[in-house]
Design a protein around this motif. Structure first.
Motif, PDB file in Angstrom:
ATOM      1  N   ASN A 134     -39.829 -21.580   6.952  1.00 14.40           N
ATOM      2  CA  ASN A 134     -39.611 -22.803   7.720  1.00 14.40           C
ATOM      3  C   ASN A 134     -38.606 -22.594   8.843  1.00 14.40           C
ATOM      4  OD1 ASN A 134     -41.457 -24.330   6.236  1.00 14.40           O
ATOM      5  ND2 ASN A 134     -39.931 -24.815   4.680  1.00 14.40           N
ATOM      6  N   ALA A 135     -37.608 -21.752   8.621  1.00 14.50           N
ATOM      7  CA  ALA A 135     -36.618 -21.466   9.665  1.00 14.50           C
ATOM      8  C   ALA A 135     -37.232 -20.645  10.793  1.00 14.50           C
ATOM      9  CB  ALA A 135     -35.416 -20.733   9.061  1.00 14.50           C
ATOM     10  N   ALA A 136     -38.130 -19.726  10.452  1.00 13.35           N
ATOM     11  CA  ALA A 136     -38.743 -18.862  11.461  1.00 13.35           C
ATOM     12  C   ALA A 136     -39.894 -19.536  12.192  1.00 13.35           C
ATOM     13  CB  ALA A 136     -39.233 -17.569  10.816  1.00 13.35           C
ATOM     14  N   ALA A 137     -40.519 -20.527  11.593  1.00 15.23           N
ATOM     15  CA  ALA A 137     -41.731 -21.145  12.155  1.00 15.23           C
ATOM     16  C   ALA A 137     -41.574 -21.620  13.601  1.00 15.23           C
ATOM     17  CB  ALA A 137     -42.213 -22.280  11.261  1.00 15.23           C
ATOM     18  N   PRO A 138     -40.487 -22.321  13.960  1.00 19.45           N
ATOM     19  CA  PRO A 138     -40.367 -22.749  15.361  1.00 19.45           C
ATOM     20  C   PRO A 138     -40.191 -21.576  16.324  1.00 19.45           C
ATOM     21  CG  PRO A 138     -38.696 -23.837  13.991  1.00 19.45           C
ATOM     22  CD  PRO A 138     -39.445 -22.880  13.124  1.00 19.45           C
ATOM     23  N   LEU A 139     -39.540 -20.510  15.871  1.00 15.66           N
ATOM     24  CA  LEU A 139     -39.375 -19.320  16.710  1.00 15.66           C
ATOM     25  C   LEU A 139     -40.725 -18.653  16.962  1.00 15.66           C
ATOM     26  CD1 LEU A 139     -36.287 -17.718  14.903  1.00 15.66           C
ATOM     27  CD2 LEU A 139     -36.274 -19.196  16.915  1.00 15.66           C
ATOM     28  N   VAL A 140     -41.528 -18.562  15.903  1.00 13.89           N
ATOM     29  CA  VAL A 140     -42.847 -17.950  16.017  1.00 13.89           C
ATOM     30  C   VAL A 140     -43.733 -18.806  16.927  1.00 13.89           C
ATOM     31  CG1 VAL A 140     -44.926 -17.275  14.750  1.00 13.89           C
ATOM     32  CG2 VAL A 140     -42.668 -16.830  13.767  1.00 13.89           C
ATOM     33  N   ALA A 141     -43.739 -20.112  16.705  1.00 11.00           N
ATOM     34  CA  ALA A 141     -44.575 -21.009  17.511  1.00 11.00           C
ATOM     35  C   ALA A 141     -44.195 -20.946  18.986  1.00 11.00           C
ATOM     36  CB  ALA A 141     -44.465 -22.442  16.984  1.00 11.00           C
ATOM     37  N   ALA A 142     -42.906 -20.918  19.271  1.00  7.50           N
ATOM     38  CA  ALA A 142     -42.461 -20.859  20.670  1.00  7.50           C
ATOM     39  C   ALA A 142     -42.863 -19.539  21.319  1.00  7.50           C
ATOM     40  CB  ALA A 142     -40.945 -21.053  20.749  1.00  7.50           C
ATOM     41  N   ALA A 143     -42.700 -18.447  20.597  1.00 14.37           N
ATOM     42  CA  ALA A 143     -43.082 -17.134  21.134  1.00 14.37           C
ATOM     43  C   ALA A 143     -44.591 -17.061  21.339  1.00 14.37           C
ATOM     44  CB  ALA A 143     -42.608 -16.017  20.204  1.00 14.37           C
ATOM     45  N   MET A 144     -45.351 -17.563  20.388  1.00  9.88           N
ATOM     46  CA  MET A 144     -46.809 -17.508  20.474  1.00  9.88           C
ATOM     47  C   MET A 144     -47.343 -18.373  21.604  1.00  9.88           C
ATOM     48  SD  MET A 144     -47.975 -15.399  18.124  1.00  9.88           S
ATOM     49  CE  MET A 144     -49.684 -15.793  18.337  1.00  9.88           C
ATOM     50  N   SER A 145     -46.646 -19.433  21.961  1.00  5.55           N
ATOM     51  CA  SER A 145     -47.147 -20.358  22.985  1.00  5.55           C
ATOM     52  C   SER A 145     -47.333 -19.678  24.338  1.00  5.55           C
ATOM     53  CB  SER A 145     -46.221 -21.573  23.112  1.00  5.55           C
ATOM     54  OG  SER A 145     -44.989 -21.194  23.681  1.00  5.55           O
ATOM     55  N   ALA A 146     -46.612 -18.618  24.595  1.00  4.74           N
ATOM     56  CA  ALA A 146     -46.724 -17.901  25.870  1.00  4.74           C
ATOM     57  C   ALA A 146     -47.713 -16.732  25.783  1.00  4.74           C
ATOM     58  CB  ALA A 146     -45.354 -17.394  26.302  1.00  4.74           C
ATOM     59  N   HIS A 147     -48.400 -16.610  24.645  1.00  8.08           N
ATOM     60  CA  HIS A 147     -49.324 -15.489  24.438  1.00  8.08           C
ATOM     61  C   HIS A 147     -50.645 -16.030  23.890  1.00  8.08           C
ATOM     62  CE1 HIS A 147     -46.235 -12.449  25.220  1.00  8.08           C
ATOM     63  NE2 HIS A 147     -45.419 -13.346  24.681  1.00  8.08           N
ATOM     64  N   ALA A 148     -51.327 -16.803  24.717  1.00  6.71           N
ATOM     65  CA  ALA A 148     -52.556 -17.485  24.299  1.00  6.71           C
ATOM     66  C   ALA A 148     -53.669 -16.515  23.903  1.00  6.71           C
ATOM     67  CB  ALA A 148     -53.041 -18.404  25.416  1.00  6.71           C
ATOM     68  N   GLY A 149     -53.621 -15.290  24.371  1.00  9.74           N
ATOM     69  CA  GLY A 149     -54.655 -14.315  24.048  1.00  9.74           C
ATOM     70  C   GLY A 149     -54.485 -13.657  22.697  1.00  9.74           C
ATOM     71  N   VAL A 150     -53.439 -14.015  21.983  1.00  8.73           N
ATOM     72  CA  VAL A 150     -53.171 -13.422  20.666  1.00  8.73           C
ATOM     73  C   VAL A 150     -53.491 -14.459  19.593  1.00  8.73           C
ATOM     74  CG1 VAL A 150     -51.417 -12.406  19.152  1.00  8.73           C
ATOM     75  CG2 VAL A 150     -51.365 -11.940  21.612  1.00  8.73           C
TER      76      VAL A 150
END
Length: 110
Positions: free
Chosen positions: A37-53
């Motif tokens: 739960n602590a890492a989830a927002p970090l992962v979501a934010a990082a993934m948002s700039a990498h739509a091809g992944v």
């Protein structure tokens, strides 16, 4: 802030994961895990700039073969794959920059 998605109980098989032709991040954990739960927002934010992944959240635990096939021992474990080959791995990421760097390595892998 990007929305975080729940971990999915239904899992792809290891053969199905290895056959994916796209860049993939496998995110092993559970919805009740404090570290996840602590890492989830970090992962979501990082993934948002990498739509091809493709981001696949996999509920892990006893008897879950996919996590064992990747030797997952702690949650969350992020495994960055291209065509079934592991490019990077992060266990309990605490900084968004680490996730972004792994995503960049994944995208630049041939």
């Amino acid at each position: 802030m990007p929305q975080t998605l729940p971990y999915k109980e239904h899992q792809l098989t290891r053969d199905e994961i290895d056959a994916l032709d796209e860049a993939v991040v496998l995110d092993f954990g559970t919805d009740w895990c404090g570290h996840c739960n602590a890492a989830a927002p970090l992962v979501a934010a990082a993934m948002s700039a990498h739509a091809g992944v493709r981001h696949i959240k996999v509920e892990d635990g006893p008897g879950r073969r996919l996590g064992r096939s990747f030797s997952v021992k702690l949650w969350p474990s992020l495994i960055f794959l291209r065509k079934g080959r592991e490019i990077a791995r992060l266990v309990r990421p605490g900084k968004q920059e680490d996730i972004v760097q792994a995503l960049q390595a994944l995208e630049s892998a041939a």
